[in-house]
Design a protein around this motif. Structure first.
Motif, PDB file in Angstrom:
ATOM      1  N   UNK A  96      38.887  32.094  35.192  1.00  0.00           N
ATOM      2  CA  UNK A  96      39.273  30.886  35.234  1.00  0.00           C
ATOM      3  C   UNK A  96      40.282  30.737  36.550  1.00  0.00           C
ATOM      4  N   UNK A  97      41.057  31.792  36.600  1.00  0.00           N
ATOM      5  CA  UNK A  97      41.913  31.768  37.934  1.00  0.00           C
ATOM      6  C   UNK A  97      41.774  32.905  38.811  1.00  0.00           C
ATOM      7  N   UNK A  98      40.599  32.928  39.277  1.00  0.00           N
ATOM      8  CA  UNK A  98      40.177  34.167  40.143  1.00  0.00           C
ATOM      9  C   UNK A  98      41.211  34.318  41.212  1.00  0.00           C
ATOM     10  N   UNK A  99      41.529  33.189  41.990  1.00  0.00           N
ATOM     11  CA  UNK A  99      42.354  33.337  43.175  1.00  0.00           C
ATOM     12  C   UNK A  99      43.651  34.008  42.842  1.00  0.00           C
ATOM     13  N   UNK A 100      44.197  33.883  41.715  1.00  0.00           N
ATOM     14  CA  UNK A 100      45.442  34.516  41.229  1.00  0.00           C
ATOM     15  C   UNK A 100      45.419  36.159  41.348  1.00  0.00           C
ATOM     16  N   UNK A 101      44.057  36.799  41.179  1.00  0.00           N
ATOM     17  CA  UNK A 101      44.019  38.160  41.443  1.00  0.00           C
ATOM     18  C   UNK A 101      43.340  38.348  42.999  1.00  0.00           C
ATOM     19  N   UNK A 102      42.516  37.576  43.513  1.00  0.00           N
ATOM     20  CA  UNK A 102      41.880  38.121  44.707  1.00  0.00           C
ATOM     21  C   UNK A 102      42.781  37.614  45.935  1.00  0.00           C
ATOM     22  N   UNK A 103      43.949  36.816  45.865  1.00  0.00           N
ATOM     23  CA  UNK A 103      44.651  36.709  46.953  1.00  0.00           C
ATOM     24  C   UNK A 103      45.586  37.833  47.233  1.00  0.00           C
ATOM     25  N   UNK A 104      45.662  38.718  46.202  1.00  0.00           N
ATOM     26  CA  UNK A 104      46.309  40.005  46.409  1.00  0.00           C
ATOM     27  C   UNK A 104      45.636  41.083  46.803  1.00  0.00           C
ATOM     28  N   UNK A 105      44.282  40.970  46.920  1.00  0.00           N
ATOM     29  CA  UNK A 105      43.277  41.766  47.466  1.00  0.00           C
ATOM     30  C   UNK A 105      42.697  42.520  46.462  1.00  0.00           C
ATOM     31  N   UNK A 106      42.826  42.099  45.033  1.00  0.00           N
ATOM     32  CA  UNK A 106      41.890  42.496  43.898  1.00  0.00           C
ATOM     33  C   UNK A 106      40.640  42.084  44.051  1.00  0.00           C
ATOM     34  N   UNK A 107      39.603  42.684  43.199  1.00  0.00           N
ATOM     35  CA  UNK A 107      38.363  42.413  43.111  1.00  0.00           C
ATOM     36  C   UNK A 107      38.053  42.111  41.583  1.00  0.00           C
ATOM     37  N   UNK A 108      37.305  41.026  41.259  1.00  0.00           N
ATOM     38  CA  UNK A 108      37.039  41.009  39.823  1.00  0.00           C
ATOM     39  C   UNK A 108      36.295  42.127  39.489  1.00  0.00           C
ATOM     40  N   UNK A 109      36.384  42.717  38.238  1.00  0.00           N
ATOM     41  CA  UNK A 109      35.486  43.541  37.629  1.00  0.00           C
ATOM     42  C   UNK A 109      34.095  43.232  37.256  1.00  0.00           C
ATOM     43  N   UNK A 110      33.067  44.062  37.698  1.00  0.00           N
ATOM     44  CA  UNK A 110      31.749  43.283  37.582  1.00  0.00           C
ATOM     45  C   UNK A 110      31.174  43.729  36.167  1.00  0.00           C
ATOM     46  N   UNK A 111      31.727  44.684  35.515  1.00  0.00           N
ATOM     47  CA  UNK A 111      31.110  44.926  33.880  1.00  0.00           C
ATOM     48  C   UNK A 111      32.204  45.545  33.185  1.00  0.00           C
ATOM     49  N   UNK A 112      32.101  45.171  31.835  1.00  0.00           N
ATOM     50  CA  UNK A 112      32.908  45.319  30.812  1.00  0.00           C
ATOM     51  C   UNK A 112      32.034  46.034  29.654  1.00  0.00           C
ATOM     52  N   UNK A 113      32.153  47.256  29.326  1.00  0.00           N
ATOM     53  CA  UNK A 113      31.548  47.760  28.164  1.00  0.00           C
ATOM     54  C   UNK A 113      32.371  48.068  26.935  1.00  0.00           C
ATOM     55  N   UNK A 114      31.776  47.456  25.938  1.00  0.00           N
ATOM     56  CA  UNK A 114      32.396  47.278  24.461  1.00  0.00           C
ATOM     57  C   UNK A 114      31.830  48.676  23.567  1.00  0.00           C
ATOM     58  N   UNK A 115      32.490  49.670  23.452  1.00  0.00           N
ATOM     59  CA  UNK A 115      31.917  50.862  22.626  1.00  0.00           C
ATOM     60  C   UNK A 115      32.842  51.045  21.405  1.00  0.00           C
ATOM     61  N   UNK A 116      31.989  51.250  19.974  1.00  0.00           N
ATOM     62  CA  UNK A 116      32.593  51.490  19.036  1.00  0.00           C
ATOM     63  C   UNK A 116      31.646  51.691  17.872  1.00  0.00           C
ATOM     64  N   UNK A 117      32.134  52.083  16.875  1.00  0.00           N
ATOM     65  CA  UNK A 117      31.263  52.223  15.251  1.00  0.00           C
ATOM     66  C   UNK A 117      30.603  50.681  15.128  1.00  0.00           C
ATOM     67  N   UNK A 118      29.535  51.087  14.348  1.00  0.00           N
ATOM     68  CA  UNK A 118      28.950  49.789  13.914  1.00  0.00           C
ATOM     69  C   UNK A 118      30.055  48.684  13.055  1.00  0.00           C
ATOM     70  N   UNK A 119      29.875  47.559  13.372  1.00  0.00           N
ATOM     71  CA  UNK A 119      30.724  46.590  12.512  1.00  0.00           C
ATOM     72  C   UNK A 119      32.285  46.269  12.703  1.00  0.00           C
ATOM     73  N   UNK A 120      32.505  46.937  13.980  1.00  0.00           N
ATOM     74  CA  UNK A 120      33.958  46.920  14.205  1.00  0.00           C
ATOM     75  C   UNK A 120      34.429  45.495  14.941  1.00  0.00           C
ATOM     76  N   UNK A 121      33.369  44.765  15.552  1.00  0.00           N
ATOM     77  CA  UNK A 121      33.621  43.434  16.025  1.00  0.00           C
ATOM     78  C   UNK A 121      33.222  43.444  17.541  1.00  0.00           C
ATOM     79  N   UNK A 122      32.400  44.234  18.272  1.00  0.00           N
ATOM     80  CA  UNK A 122      32.104  44.140  19.511  1.00  0.00           C
ATOM     81  C   UNK A 122      31.270  42.968  19.851  1.00  0.00           C
TER      82      UNK A 122
END
Length: 672
Positions: free
Chosen positions: A208-234
């Motif tokens: 939503x607000x990518x400029x908030x992070x990129x203007x400081x030189x940061x990069x948007x993360x490319x991947x997010x991995x959700x790990x956990x036992x079955x049924x925990x809400x991934x």
């Protein structure tokens, strides 16, 4: 960019329609018109088989006999219409216009009466318009082509988009959620999981607000991995992201890439990312990514062209290769993170790995708040009480408890769901359906009572065993009886705690030995539990002084591909001996404790035979308070259930959970 390819169906359909209608408009045979005298001459010659009279338009269709038709075709020297086989009704050979219908019918009967050989018949019909002659065949052909398109391209398809499977088998199967089809789940519907929600909420803020992070030189993360036992809400977290992000969201499973055809998986990965880049910023969610992300082994036994590995290679390239500077975030979920390929897990692909663990006490309280909103509750239902009685339950388990409690309340015609309905629901989920009519011999019932009394006695008399909550000899599911405990929610487990819990688990078989001087097959689950714990102590946690501070646990999952062991045969012999020594020591300890308290064991077993279900206060009457456990001096909670069965060793995390100790009947003689 058209990612769906050229569709050949519509050109084929247009050509078929042109062939059909062109045969009618461009040279197709039409019925010749004759006068009344010509008709009656043909009729007197015996060439007319049937005539259909239309009263409203003063016209009649004439149909010749087969012999007359053949002679006419032979004389004219014409070929039959090749599309005549597709005509829905036979075509008239001639048409005749008559004047007065009464005079026409009178003359028809006179000609027929003058020559008895004439077999001409007459029928009546309604007038036909030229427009209807065109529309009816057109509708029939359109219906046939539509059915052909549905069966061949849609049913056999699944590749998505026009053209179906034949022309677009390599197209992505991802379901798109955008402004036309929104997901209504938000972060308000996700209870507990504070840390995981904070991480994924930041991902939504990135988009939503990518400029908030990129203007400081940061990069948007490319991947997010959700790990956990079955049924925990991934998957629920991913739905919440889709509902909050307000950007195109592509959802699919890891198995959607796998196909029997070579190269299809890689093609679908390319098409998926091409669609996501076209709608950037976007999110791609791959559920159960371990279906394609399993670590690539050095020894490829599946052949030189492994389709799964080709798919994984293409996914690696799309996530972090040349020309990937687009605003597309990949989310994935799995409960087998230990087997994923290292190249997939590195920074630059899945930059963030979020562990979604089983909920703690306050998180279970929040989860109950979410699921109890739609349930009509009794005033005596305490959410804190329910949270305390469900340690080790996942979010899906808690949802199942709430739903089962509502069903039980409706079964017994309750006006609201009571506290007892929830306790019965947990009983039903953990132990199975109660078998009240199961026939058990008195001798077997007495053995089951002493078996369960042995568990209760040892757990009460040793310091580190989990406090007992309920003992029953009523059969449930496959078990003939069960002793349930409320384990302490701890992150670390000491050697003494593990040994005391193993001793309590062996108390059932030890009680049979002390009372009956023999043992039965009923301790199957108990032996399985203590064997796994002893193996974990020796080979994983390094809690055996004879083996030392060594762990043979492989967190990478590569040991699945190996036929060898990480230790020598001499060490294997030592490990087997050490496991046996630990179990036998605890068994002898259990026998010794029960022999010293045999009178109390008899009293407890007799009370269990009398009441079939006993609780904590019954043990306090016989044994008194547990001096070393100050929590048990509080008001006892009755009719409560412990956590569900948990595998003892699944991950290297040192977090023990008490299992049910139950006596089971063997399935077959081989189990004895």
């Amino acid at each position: 960019m058209n990612n769906k390819g050229f569709n050949w169906f519509f050109p084929i359909a247009i050509i078929a329609l042109l062939l059909f209608f062109g045969s009618n408009f461009l040279g197709g045979d039409s019925a010749k018109s004759i006068d009344e005298d010509g008709f009656f001459r043909e009729m007197q010659a015996g060439k007319v088989q049937n005539i259909i009279i239309y009263k409203d338009i003063e016209k009649a269709d004439v149909f010749l006999t087969k012999e007359a038709k053949s002679a006419m075709v032979s004389k004219a020297g014409k070929e039959n219409n090749p599309l005549s086989a597709f005509e829905m009704a036979p075509k008239a050979d001639f048409s005749v216009k008559y004047g007065d219908l009464q005079l026409f019918l009178q003359k028809f009967e006179q000609v027929k009466a003058s020559n008895p050989v004439i077999k001409t018949t007459k029928d009546y019909g309604t007038g036909k318009s030229a427009l209807m002659d065109i529309l009816i065949p057109a509708l029939v052909w359109i219906s046939i082509l539509g059915l052909f398109y549905f069966l061949l391209f849609r049913k056999m398809g699944g590749g998505g988009g026009p053209g179906g499977q034949i022309f677009s088998i390599g197209k992505s199967k991802a379901k798109l959620f955008d402004e036309k089809e929104r997901i209504q789940v938000t972060f308000k519907d996700v209870a507990g999981l504070e840390g995981a929600k904070e991480e994924v909420q930041e991902v939504v803020d990135f988009l939503k607000n990518s400029e908030k992070y990129t203007k400081l030189g940061g990069k948007i993360p490319k991947g997010v991995l959700l790990v956990g036992p079955p049924g925990t809400g991934k998957t629920l977290l991913a739905k919440a992201v889709a509902g909050e992000a307000k950007v195109p969201f592509f959802s699919l499973s890891g198995s959607d890439f796998v196909e029997m055809f070579v190269g299809v998986g890689a093609s679908r990965v390319r098409d998926l990312f091409a669609q996501a880049k076209a709608k950037s910023p976007a999110i791609i969610f791959i559920d159960e990514i371990d279906a394609i992300g399993r670590a690539r082994g050095k020894n490829n036994f599946s052949g030189g062209n492994d389709e799964r590995e080709n798919t994984l290679n293409q996914l690696l390239t799309e996530m972090d290769g040349f020309g990937t500077d687009v605003n597309v975030i990949v989310m994935a979920a799995t409960n087998r993170a230990d087997i994923l390929d290292k190249a997939l897990m590195r920074a630059g692909r899945f930059d963030r790995s979020i562990y979604v663990d089983l909920p703690e006490l306050h998180e279970r309280r929040q989860i109950f708040d979410v699921h109890l909103k739609k349930i009509k509750l009794d005033d005596n239902v305490d959410r804190d009480f329910l949270a305390k009685q469900t340690p080790g339950f996942s979010g899906a388990d808690i949802a199942n408890v709430c739903n089962e409690a509502a069903l039980i309340a409706a079964r017994y015609n309750h006006t609201s769901v009571t506290k007892q309905d929830f306790l019965d629901a947990v009983d039903r989920i953990i132990g199975g359906l109660e078998k009240k009519n199961m026939a058990i011999k008195p001798s077997e019932k007495r053995r089951v009572a002493y078996h369960e009394a042995g568990h209760a006695t040892i757990s009460w008399l040793v310091e580190h065993a989990s406090p007992l909550l309920k003992v029953t000899i009523v059969p449930r599911g496959r078990s003939l009886g069960a002793a349930w405990y409320l384990p302490e929610e701890r992150q670390l487990t000491t050697t003494e705690q593990m040994l005391d819990e193993m001793c309590a688990t062996l108390g059932g078989r030890a009680a049979e030995q002390v009372i009956f001087n023999n043992i039965s097959t009923g301790a199957l689950s108990d032996l399985e539990t203590v064997t796994k714990r002893a193996q974990a102590m020796v080979t994983i946690y390094g809690l055996s002084p004879n083996i030392g501070n060594i762990s043979y646990y492989d967190s990478s999952g590569q040991s699945e591909y190996s036929f060898g062991k990480p230790y020598s045969e001499e060490t294997a012999t030592k490990i087997d001996a050490e496991i046996k020594l630990i179990i036998e020591n605890q068994y002898e300890r259990a026998v010794r404790i029960l022999e010293e308290n045999k009178d109390k064991l008899d009293a407890l077993a007799n009370k269990l035979l009398e009441k079939e279900v006993i609780f904590r206060e019954d043990l306090e009457e016989i044994f008194g308070k547990r001096a070393w456990d100050p929590e048990l001096t509080e008001k006892p909670v009755t009719n409560t259930i412990p956590e569900k069965d948990q595998p003892v060793v699944e991950t290297p995390q040192i977090k023990e959970k008490e299992e049910e100790s139950e006596i089971q009947a063997p399935e077959s003689p081989t189990q004895l």
